[in-house]
Design a protein around this motif. Structure first.
Motif, PDB file in Angstrom:
ATOM      1  N   THR A 192       0.855  -1.184   0.000  1.00 41.66           N
ATOM      2  CA  THR A 192       0.000   0.000   0.000  1.00 41.66           C
ATOM      3  C   THR A 192       0.892   1.235   0.000  1.00 41.66           C
ATOM      4  O   THR A 192       1.735   1.408   0.886  1.00 41.66           O
ATOM      5  CB  THR A 192      -0.929   0.010   1.227  1.00 41.66           C
ATOM      6  OG1 THR A 192      -1.714  -1.183   1.217  1.00 41.66           O
ATOM      7  CG2 THR A 192      -1.845   1.217   1.208  1.00 41.66           C
ATOM      8  N   VAL A 193       0.718   2.058  -1.021  1.00 45.48           N
ATOM      9  CA  VAL A 193       1.482   3.292  -1.167  1.00 45.48           C
ATOM     10  C   VAL A 193       0.473   4.429  -1.276  1.00 45.48           C
ATOM     11  O   VAL A 193      -0.351   4.436  -2.193  1.00 45.48           O
ATOM     12  CB  VAL A 193       2.386   3.249  -2.425  1.00 45.48           C
ATOM     13  CG1 VAL A 193       3.138   4.548  -2.593  1.00 45.48           C
ATOM     14  CG2 VAL A 193       3.328   2.062  -2.374  1.00 45.48           C
ATOM     15  N   THR A 194       0.539   5.360  -0.362  1.00 41.22           N
ATOM     16  CA  THR A 194      -0.395   6.492  -0.274  1.00 41.22           C
ATOM     17  C   THR A 194      -1.850   6.043  -0.391  1.00 41.22           C
ATOM     18  O   THR A 194      -2.642   6.645  -1.108  1.00 41.22           O
ATOM     19  CB  THR A 194      -0.083   7.589  -1.316  1.00 41.22           C
ATOM     20  OG1 THR A 194      -0.236   7.052  -2.634  1.00 41.22           O
ATOM     21  CG2 THR A 194       1.304   8.157  -1.145  1.00 41.22           C
ATOM     22  N   GLY A 195      -2.155   4.967   0.308  1.00 39.90           N
ATOM     23  CA  GLY A 195      -3.525   4.469   0.348  1.00 39.90           C
ATOM     24  C   GLY A 195      -3.953   3.640  -0.855  1.00 39.90           C
ATOM     25  O   GLY A 195      -5.103   3.233  -0.939  1.00 39.90           O
ATOM     26  N   VAL A 196      -3.059   3.411  -1.793  1.00 36.55           N
ATOM     27  CA  VAL A 196      -3.383   2.666  -3.001  1.00 36.55           C
ATOM     28  C   VAL A 196      -2.527   1.403  -3.033  1.00 36.55           C
ATOM     29  O   VAL A 196      -1.318   1.449  -2.803  1.00 36.55           O
ATOM     30  CB  VAL A 196      -3.104   3.518  -4.266  1.00 36.55           C
ATOM     31  CG1 VAL A 196      -3.379   2.732  -5.535  1.00 36.55           C
ATOM     32  CG2 VAL A 196      -3.904   4.803  -4.229  1.00 36.55           C
ATOM     33  N   GLU A 197      -3.171   0.272  -3.326  1.00 35.77           N
ATOM     34  CA  GLU A 197      -2.411  -0.967  -3.455  1.00 35.77           C
ATOM     35  C   GLU A 197      -1.721  -1.018  -4.813  1.00 35.77           C
ATOM     36  O   GLU A 197      -2.341  -0.767  -5.845  1.00 35.77           O
ATOM     37  CB  GLU A 197      -3.330  -2.182  -3.288  1.00 35.77           C
ATOM     38  CG  GLU A 197      -3.762  -2.409  -1.859  1.00 35.77           C
ATOM     39  CD  GLU A 197      -4.471  -3.743  -1.655  1.00 35.77           C
ATOM     40  OE1 GLU A 197      -4.852  -4.406  -2.649  1.00 35.77           O
ATOM     41  OE2 GLU A 197      -4.651  -4.119  -0.486  1.00 35.77           O
ATOM     42  N   VAL A 198      -0.415  -1.283  -4.779  1.00 34.45           N
ATOM     43  CA  VAL A 198       0.376  -1.411  -5.999  1.00 34.45           C
ATOM     44  C   VAL A 198       1.126  -2.738  -5.929  1.00 34.45           C
ATOM     45  O   VAL A 198       1.420  -3.238  -4.836  1.00 34.45           O
ATOM     46  CB  VAL A 198       1.379  -0.244  -6.181  1.00 34.45           C
ATOM     47  CG1 VAL A 198       0.657   1.077  -6.331  1.00 34.45           C
ATOM     48  CG2 VAL A 198       2.368  -0.184  -5.054  1.00 34.45           C
ATOM     49  N   PRO A 199       1.440  -3.312  -7.086  1.00 36.28           N
ATOM     50  CA  PRO A 199       2.231  -4.542  -7.058  1.00 36.28           C
ATOM     51  C   PRO A 199       3.581  -4.297  -6.363  1.00 36.28           C
ATOM     52  O   PRO A 199       4.235  -3.275  -6.589  1.00 36.28           O
ATOM     53  CB  PRO A 199       2.428  -4.877  -8.537  1.00 36.28           C
ATOM     54  CG  PRO A 199       1.331  -4.157  -9.255  1.00 36.28           C
ATOM     55  CD  PRO A 199       1.069  -2.920  -8.447  1.00 36.28           C
ATOM     56  N   THR A 200       3.973  -5.235  -5.510  1.00 39.82           N
ATOM     57  CA  THR A 200       5.242  -5.113  -4.800  1.00 39.82           C
ATOM     58  C   THR A 200       6.402  -4.968  -5.777  1.00 39.82           C
ATOM     59  O   THR A 200       7.335  -4.195  -5.543  1.00 39.82           O
ATOM     60  CB  THR A 200       5.448  -6.330  -3.876  1.00 39.82           C
ATOM     61  OG1 THR A 200       4.383  -6.342  -2.908  1.00 39.82           O
ATOM     62  CG2 THR A 200       6.774  -6.276  -3.148  1.00 39.82           C
TER      63      THR A 200
END
Length: 162
Positions: A44-52
Protein backbone atom coordinates in the motif's frame (compact mmCIF):
# COMPACT_ATOMS: atom_id res chain seq x y z
CA UNK A 1 43.54 14.52 7.41
CA UNK A 2 43.01 16.89 4.50
CA UNK A 3 40.63 16.68 1.58
CA UNK A 4 43.57 15.67 -0.58
CA UNK A 5 44.46 12.63 1.56
CA UNK A 6 41.07 11.17 0.72
CA UNK A 7 40.35 12.01 -2.88
CA UNK A 8 36.62 12.70 -2.73
CA UNK A 9 36.46 13.45 -6.46
CA UNK A 10 37.84 10.01 -7.34
CA UNK A 11 35.43 8.29 -4.98
CA UNK A 12 32.55 10.36 -6.36
CA UNK A 13 33.45 9.52 -9.95
CA UNK A 14 33.65 5.80 -9.19
CA UNK A 15 30.34 5.80 -7.30
CA UNK A 16 28.77 7.83 -10.12
CA UNK A 17 29.81 5.16 -12.61
CA UNK A 18 28.37 2.49 -10.32
CA UNK A 19 25.13 4.48 -10.08
CA UNK A 20 24.84 4.43 -13.88
CA UNK A 21 25.37 0.65 -13.90
CA UNK A 22 22.75 0.14 -11.18
CA UNK A 23 20.33 2.51 -12.91
CA UNK A 24 20.74 0.59 -16.17
CA UNK A 25 20.25 -2.66 -14.29
CA UNK A 26 17.01 -1.24 -12.86
CA UNK A 27 15.84 -0.06 -16.28
CA UNK A 28 16.74 -3.16 -18.26
CA UNK A 29 17.17 -6.23 -16.11
CA UNK A 30 15.75 -6.31 -12.67
CA UNK A 31 12.06 -5.84 -13.50
CA UNK A 32 11.70 -9.49 -14.51
CA UNK A 33 13.39 -10.64 -11.31
CA UNK A 34 11.05 -8.50 -9.22
CA UNK A 35 7.98 -9.64 -11.18
CA UNK A 36 8.87 -13.28 -10.52
CA UNK A 37 10.04 -12.88 -6.90
CA UNK A 38 7.08 -10.75 -5.80
CA UNK A 39 4.35 -12.22 -8.02
CA UNK A 40 0.90 -11.62 -6.57
CA UNK A 41 2.17 -9.49 -3.67
CA UNK A 42 0.97 -5.94 -3.10
CA UNK A 43 2.10 -2.97 -1.03
CA UNK A 44 0.00 0.00 0.00
CA UNK A 45 1.48 3.29 -1.17
CA UNK A 46 -0.39 6.49 -0.27
CA UNK A 47 -3.52 4.47 0.35
CA UNK A 48 -3.38 2.67 -3.00
CA UNK A 49 -2.41 -0.97 -3.46
CA UNK A 50 0.38 -1.41 -6.00
CA UNK A 51 2.23 -4.54 -7.06
CA UNK A 52 5.24 -5.11 -4.80
CA UNK A 53 7.42 -5.61 -7.89
CA UNK A 54 6.51 -2.11 -9.11
CA UNK A 55 7.14 -0.52 -5.70
CA UNK A 56 10.49 -2.26 -5.29
CA UNK A 57 11.59 -1.34 -8.81
CA UNK A 58 10.85 2.31 -7.99
CA UNK A 59 12.68 1.98 -4.65
CA UNK A 60 15.73 0.48 -6.39
CA UNK A 61 15.71 3.34 -8.91
CA UNK A 62 15.46 5.83 -6.02
CA UNK A 63 18.58 4.28 -4.51
CA UNK A 64 20.46 4.69 -7.80
CA UNK A 65 19.21 8.26 -8.19
CA UNK A 66 20.33 9.32 -4.72
CA UNK A 67 23.64 7.55 -5.25
CA UNK A 68 24.20 9.61 -8.40
CA UNK A 69 23.20 12.90 -6.72
CA UNK A 70 25.62 12.30 -3.88
CA UNK A 71 28.38 11.02 -6.15
CA UNK A 72 28.24 14.40 -7.87
CA UNK A 73 28.28 16.03 -4.44
CA UNK A 74 31.48 14.08 -3.66
CA UNK A 75 33.02 15.40 -6.87
CA UNK A 76 32.18 18.92 -5.74
CA UNK A 77 33.61 18.29 -2.26
CA UNK A 78 36.88 17.21 -3.88
CA UNK A 79 37.05 20.28 -6.09
CA UNK A 80 36.10 22.59 -3.21
CA UNK A 81 38.95 21.14 -1.19
CA UNK A 82 41.41 22.63 -3.66
CA UNK A 83 40.64 26.17 -2.52
CA UNK A 84 38.71 26.07 0.75
CA UNK A 85 40.41 26.69 4.06
CA UNK A 86 37.69 24.67 5.83
CA UNK A 87 38.94 21.20 5.00
CA UNK A 88 37.58 19.58 8.19
CA UNK A 89 34.05 20.60 7.24
CA UNK A 90 34.57 19.34 3.69
CA UNK A 91 35.91 16.02 4.97
CA UNK A 92 32.87 15.74 7.23
CA UNK A 93 30.65 16.40 4.21
CA UNK A 94 32.54 13.80 2.17
CA UNK A 95 32.21 11.14 4.85
CA UNK A 96 28.52 11.93 5.32
CA UNK A 97 27.84 11.65 1.59
CA UNK A 98 29.82 8.40 1.32
CA UNK A 99 28.17 6.79 4.35
CA UNK A 100 24.80 8.19 3.29
CA UNK A 101 25.13 6.39 -0.05
CA UNK A 102 26.07 3.20 1.79
CA UNK A 103 23.18 3.37 4.28
CA UNK A 104 20.44 4.97 2.15
CA UNK A 105 21.03 3.58 -1.31
CA UNK A 106 22.58 0.35 -0.04
CA UNK A 107 19.65 -0.43 2.22
CA UNK A 108 17.21 0.16 -0.65
CA UNK A 109 19.21 -2.18 -2.91
CA UNK A 110 19.32 -4.93 -0.27
CA UNK A 111 15.68 -4.45 0.76
CA UNK A 112 14.36 -4.71 -2.78
CA UNK A 113 16.57 -7.63 -3.79
CA UNK A 114 16.00 -9.65 -0.61
CA UNK A 115 12.46 -8.65 0.33
CA UNK A 116 13.57 -8.31 3.96
CA UNK A 117 11.78 -5.14 4.98
CA UNK A 118 13.83 -4.47 8.14
CA UNK A 119 16.44 -2.94 5.80
CA UNK A 120 14.00 -0.07 5.36
CA UNK A 121 14.82 1.04 8.91
CA UNK A 122 18.43 1.71 7.83
CA UNK A 123 17.53 4.18 5.05
CA UNK A 124 16.71 7.09 7.41
CA UNK A 125 20.25 6.88 8.84
CA UNK A 126 21.55 7.48 5.32
CA UNK A 127 19.07 10.28 4.76
CA UNK A 128 20.18 11.98 7.95
CA UNK A 129 23.82 11.65 6.86
CA UNK A 130 22.93 13.27 3.52
CA UNK A 131 21.37 16.23 5.35
CA UNK A 132 24.38 16.65 7.66
CA UNK A 133 26.63 16.33 4.61
CA UNK A 134 24.88 19.12 2.72
CA UNK A 135 25.03 21.51 5.69
CA UNK A 136 28.69 20.62 6.31
CA UNK A 137 29.41 21.20 2.63
CA UNK A 138 27.65 24.58 2.76
CA UNK A 139 29.70 25.60 5.80
CA UNK A 140 32.87 24.30 4.15
CA UNK A 141 32.46 26.43 1.04
CA UNK A 142 31.07 29.51 2.76
CA UNK A 143 33.45 32.44 2.43
CA UNK A 144 32.15 34.00 5.62
CA UNK A 145 33.48 33.25 9.07
CA UNK A 146 36.83 32.70 10.70
CA UNK A 147 38.86 31.00 7.99
CA UNK A 148 37.88 33.14 5.04
CA UNK A 149 40.44 34.99 3.00
CA UNK A 150 39.98 38.68 2.25
CA UNK A 151 40.16 39.12 -1.51
CA UNK A 152 39.11 42.77 -1.65
CA UNK A 153 42.69 43.96 -1.82
CA UNK A 154 44.42 46.74 0.08
CA UNK A 155 42.54 49.81 1.08
CA UNK A 156 43.21 52.92 -0.99
CA UNK A 157 43.76 56.19 0.81
CA UNK A 158 41.03 58.69 0.38
CA UNK A 159 41.70 61.94 -1.46
CA UNK A 160 41.17 63.95 1.75
CA UNK A 161 44.20 62.36 3.44
CA UNK A 162 46.69 64.27 1.29
Amino acid sequence: MSCCSINWSTIGAALGGLAVILGAFAAHGIDGYFAEKYAGQVKTVTGVEVPTAQKYLNDFKTGAQYQMFHSIALLLVGFAGLTSQKKKLLNLAGWCFLLGIFFFSGSLYVLTLSGQTFWGAIAPIGGTLFIVGWFSFAAGICSCGGNSIDVTGPETPSSTDA
